[in-house]
Scaffold this motif. Structure first.
Motif, short mmCIF file in Angstrom:
data_model
loop_
_atom_site.label_atom_id
_atom_site.label_comp_id
_atom_site.label_asym_id
_atom_site.label_seq_id
_atom_site.Cartn_x
_atom_site.Cartn_y
_atom_site.Cartn_z
N GLN A 1 0.83 -1.20 0.00
CA GLN A 1 0.00 0.00 0.00
C GLN A 1 0.86 1.25 0.00
O GLN A 1 2.06 1.19 0.27
CB GLN A 1 -0.91 0.02 1.23
CG GLN A 1 -0.14 0.08 2.55
CD GLN A 1 -1.04 0.15 3.77
OE1 GLN A 1 -2.13 0.68 3.70
NE2 GLN A 1 -0.58 -0.38 4.88
N ASP A 2 0.23 2.38 -0.31
CA ASP A 2 0.88 3.69 -0.16
C ASP A 2 0.70 4.15 1.28
O ASP A 2 -0.38 4.02 1.85
CB ASP A 2 0.24 4.72 -1.08
CG ASP A 2 0.66 4.54 -2.53
OD1 ASP A 2 1.10 3.43 -2.88
OD2 ASP A 2 0.54 5.50 -3.31
N ILE A 3 1.77 4.68 1.87
CA ILE A 3 1.69 5.23 3.22
C ILE A 3 2.37 6.60 3.22
O ILE A 3 3.06 6.96 2.26
CB ILE A 3 2.33 4.32 4.28
CG1 ILE A 3 3.84 4.17 4.03
CG2 ILE A 3 1.66 2.95 4.30
CD1 ILE A 3 4.58 3.43 5.14
N THR A 4 2.19 7.34 4.28
CA THR A 4 2.83 8.64 4.44
C THR A 4 3.59 8.66 5.76
O THR A 4 3.05 8.27 6.80
CB THR A 4 1.80 9.78 4.42
OG1 THR A 4 1.10 9.74 3.18
CG2 THR A 4 2.48 11.13 4.55
N PHE A 5 4.83 9.09 5.71
CA PHE A 5 5.65 9.19 6.91
C PHE A 5 6.20 10.60 7.01
O PHE A 5 7.00 11.03 6.17
CB PHE A 5 6.79 8.16 6.86
CG PHE A 5 7.75 8.24 8.02
CD1 PHE A 5 7.36 7.83 9.28
CD2 PHE A 5 9.03 8.72 7.84
CE1 PHE A 5 8.24 7.90 10.35
CE2 PHE A 5 9.93 8.80 8.91
CZ PHE A 5 9.52 8.38 10.17
N LYS A 6 5.74 11.34 8.02
CA LYS A 6 6.16 12.73 8.24
C LYS A 6 5.99 13.57 6.98
O LYS A 6 6.84 14.38 6.63
CB LYS A 6 7.61 12.78 8.72
CG LYS A 6 7.83 12.16 10.10
CD LYS A 6 9.25 12.33 10.59
CE LYS A 6 9.43 11.77 11.99
NZ LYS A 6 10.82 11.93 12.49
N GLY A 7 4.88 13.32 6.29
CA GLY A 7 4.57 14.09 5.09
C GLY A 7 5.19 13.57 3.81
O GLY A 7 4.93 14.10 2.74
N VAL A 8 6.00 12.51 3.90
CA VAL A 8 6.65 11.96 2.72
C VAL A 8 5.84 10.76 2.21
O VAL A 8 5.63 9.79 2.96
CB VAL A 8 8.09 11.50 3.04
CG1 VAL A 8 8.76 10.93 1.79
CG2 VAL A 8 8.90 12.66 3.60
N PRO A 9 5.37 10.79 0.97
CA PRO A 9 4.64 9.64 0.43
C PRO A 9 5.58 8.48 0.13
O PRO A 9 6.64 8.66 -0.49
CB PRO A 9 4.01 10.19 -0.85
CG PRO A 9 4.89 11.33 -1.25
CD PRO A 9 5.44 11.91 0.02
N LEU A 10 5.21 7.28 0.56
CA LEU A 10 6.07 6.10 0.43
C LEU A 10 5.30 4.91 -0.11
O LEU A 10 4.09 4.82 0.05
CB LEU A 10 6.67 5.73 1.80
CG LEU A 10 7.45 6.81 2.55
CD1 LEU A 10 7.81 6.32 3.95
CD2 LEU A 10 8.70 7.22 1.80
N PHE A 11 6.04 3.99 -0.76
CA PHE A 11 5.50 2.70 -1.15
C PHE A 11 5.91 1.69 -0.09
O PHE A 11 7.11 1.54 0.19
CB PHE A 11 6.06 2.24 -2.50
CG PHE A 11 5.54 3.00 -3.69
CD1 PHE A 11 4.56 3.98 -3.56
CD2 PHE A 11 6.03 2.73 -4.96
CE1 PHE A 11 4.09 4.68 -4.66
CE2 PHE A 11 5.57 3.42 -6.07
CZ PHE A 11 4.60 4.39 -5.92
N LYS A 12 4.95 0.98 0.47
CA LYS A 12 5.26 -0.04 1.48
C LYS A 12 5.32 -1.41 0.82
O LYS A 12 4.35 -1.87 0.21
CB LYS A 12 4.22 -0.05 2.60
CG LYS A 12 4.52 -1.07 3.69
CD LYS A 12 3.45 -1.07 4.78
CE LYS A 12 3.75 -2.13 5.84
NZ LYS A 12 2.69 -2.18 6.87
N PHE A 13 6.48 -2.06 0.94
CA PHE A 13 6.68 -3.42 0.45
C PHE A 13 6.86 -4.34 1.66
O PHE A 13 7.66 -4.04 2.56
CB PHE A 13 7.91 -3.51 -0.44
CG PHE A 13 7.75 -2.84 -1.78
CD1 PHE A 13 7.42 -3.57 -2.91
CD2 PHE A 13 7.93 -1.47 -1.91
CE1 PHE A 13 7.28 -2.96 -4.15
CE2 PHE A 13 7.79 -0.84 -3.15
CZ PHE A 13 7.46 -1.59 -4.26
N VAL A 14 6.15 -5.46 1.68
CA VAL A 14 6.23 -6.39 2.80
C VAL A 14 6.89 -7.69 2.35
O VAL A 14 6.85 -8.06 1.17
CB VAL A 14 4.84 -6.68 3.40
CG1 VAL A 14 4.19 -5.40 3.90
CG2 VAL A 14 3.94 -7.36 2.37
#
Length: 532
Positions: A294-307
């Protein structure tokens, strides 16, 4: 008259040009500015994401700026005596015991074939303030040396096994031991290793020291040779060789021995949600797949989460491509990967912490397992454009196989179980400095170009509306002047006609001249009528 017509045409052309110009500016600001932003970012990223001394990312690759922490959770055995009688193990987890890990690269060497070699030297520094206790905390846990020796000796003659049992009793070597955190991780002296070598031969057991991470502090994990991305950025930082070899040698099939992916420190720029990324780490002894979640946001930075793929520790029955990781004829529950080939023959196995996503038989075989996705799942959260990890959590559990062996009294009645020893989390999280670099590099540039875009759009709209307004106003004025000019022309024509003919054309709306006097038509008619 010709000059007037030419002036009108020029004015029409001016207004039309201004309107078209305004529309073009507005449309271009909407369409071209995003394209310009994309082109700028693309050029900057592609110049930056290359592993050579002139690139902006190179120094951070050599000396990673992100803080790396390794947190250990140790399983304390609550009922060692009952286990020796065949009862289910009861375990209690305690942790974390946290170490800051420094991993600068040493012996960095650039090669002419587009690769670069280095050795990462791991240095562990204990962090008491982040830990639940000191390194001197003691635990009761499985004795890996004793258990491994009994398992390797199970096919020996009964006479040899009894002699081994006698020697274990003489040295007071038992299946369980009491050790401190520091001893469990970094090693302790065990004279039983020399004794074990008298009965079995295990390559690499040439020292009296044993620890889960023995020999790992202030040392490297091998020579990494990776692609520098100068010729093809899609393979940036991907392994070309490990310790000089293009493939691994521990496993039982060419597919299992494939050396794929990166070490997790960076991936190629402009990631795609549909792709499967690969990770190789010596602690895993293999390459593993990570899937987009899924797409997540960390401290305002958009990220791609890979598991971590849920089939990583599945056995060959559940996931046939994994057959090459299991020796023919062995039966291993799904959810655990035997590490014997790369761990000096020790019957150790890797799994997710608390047997997360494993066969329920593993979870039920010991008491104290409580798998929770948020705590025990491994994942990477990558910034899509640069391929850099802003969050990296690799979570592994080390398990020791325990099984009963006839002829060795110390283990004749123990249960057949994969015994959790310790699990650890290797974690990287972007700090405020890294976030500020992202904000300056991407967010600020985007805001500036957004401002320019809206300024140009506003200029275009204002120019269009003002030009249209002036054009409409001029047209209306010209129409009004044209109407007045037409009225004057009609009056002159009527006057001229009546001057020439001296007769009335319209009794309700005209005057005429006769003998130098003006007469109203109606009055004249009345006078004529009275005279008659």
């Amino acid at each position: 008259m010709v000059m007037a017509v030419g002036g009108k045409k020029r004015r029409w052309l001016l207004f039309i040009s201004l309107i078209v110009c305004g529309i073009v500016v507005a449309v271009c600001s909407v369409i071209l500015m995003p394209m310009l932003y994309t082109a700028i970012i693309d050029r900057v990223v592609r110049n930056m994401m290359v592993l050579n001394p002139s690139s902006a990312i190179f120094q951070d690759w050599v000396t990673p700026p992100l803080p790396l922490y390794s947190s250990f959770y140790i399983f304390h055995v609550e009922n060692p005596d009952a286990i020796l009688e065949g009862h289910k193990p009861v375990l209690t987890e305690k942790g974390p015991y946290v170490y800051r890990v420094e991993v600068p690269r040493d012996n960095v060497t650039l090669h002419c074939n587009g690769t670069i070699s280095s050795t990462q030297v791991y240095t562990y520094v204990y962090e008491p303030s982040m830990s639940v206790g000191p390194e001197t905390d003691e635990f009761t846990m499985v004795n890996p040396i004793a258990v491994a020796t009994t398992i390797h000796a199970k096919d020996l003659s009964l006479f040899v096994k009894k002699k081994l049992s006698e020697q274990m009793e003489r040295l007071n070597e038992t299946v369980f031991m009491n050790r401190s955190v520091a001893e469990i991780l970094w090693g302790y002296e065990d004279n039983f290793i020399k004794l074990a070598n008298q009965f079995i031969t295990i390559p690499g057991w040439d020292t009296d020291l044993f620890g889960i991470l023995w020999g790992r502090n202030n040392s490297g994990l091998g020579v990494y040779t990776v692609y520098d991305g100068s010729e093809d950025q899609s393979i940036l930082n991907m392994f070309e060789r490990y310790n000089g070899n293009t493939e691994l040698s521990w496993w039982y099939s060419p597919q299992a021995n494939m050396l794929n992916g990166t070490d997790g420190t960076m991936y190629h720029p402009f990631l795609d949600r549909e792709e499967t990324i690969q990770l190789f780490h010596p602690d895993l002894c293999r390459s593993v797949s990570m899937l987009y979640e899924q797409d997540i946001t960390f401290k305002g930075v958009p990220l791609f989460k890979f598991v971590l793929a849920n089939y990583t520790y599945a056995n060959g029955t559940v996931y046939p491509p994994n057959e090459g990781f299991y020796k023919s004829g062995t039966s291993v529950p799904s959810g655990i990967l035997r590490q014997d080939p790369c761990r000096l023959g020790q019957p150790l196995g890797l799994s997710n912490p608390h047997f997360y996503e494993a066969d329920p038989i593993l979870i039920d075989s010991v008491e104290g397992m409580n798998p929770v996705r948020e705590k025990h799942e491994s994942f990477l959260a990558l910034e899509e454009r640069m391929g850099l990890p802003y969050i990296f959590k690799l979570r592994l559990q080390v398990n020791s196989l325990m099984e009963p062996v006839d002829g060795i009294s110390q283990v004749e009645d123990v249960p057949n179980v994969y015994f959790p020893l310790v699990w650890f989390e290797l974690a990287v999280t972007a700090d405020d400095y890294i976030i500020s670099l992202y904000d300056k590099g991407f967010v600020m540039t985007e805001k500036i170009l957004d401002s320019v875009q809206w300024i140009l759009f506003s200029i275009g709209i204002i120019l269009t509306l003002c030009s249209a307004y002036w054009c409409l106003k001029w047209w209306r004025n010209s129409q009004t002047e044209k109407g007045k000019s037409q009225d004057c022309t009609d009056d002159v024509e009527i006057d001229e006609k009546f001057t020439q003919k001296g007769e009335k054309k319209d009794a309700d709306s005209y005057h005429y001249k006769n003998n130098g006097y003006d007469y109203d038509g109606d009055t004249k008619r009345k006078q004529d009528d009275s005279s008659s």
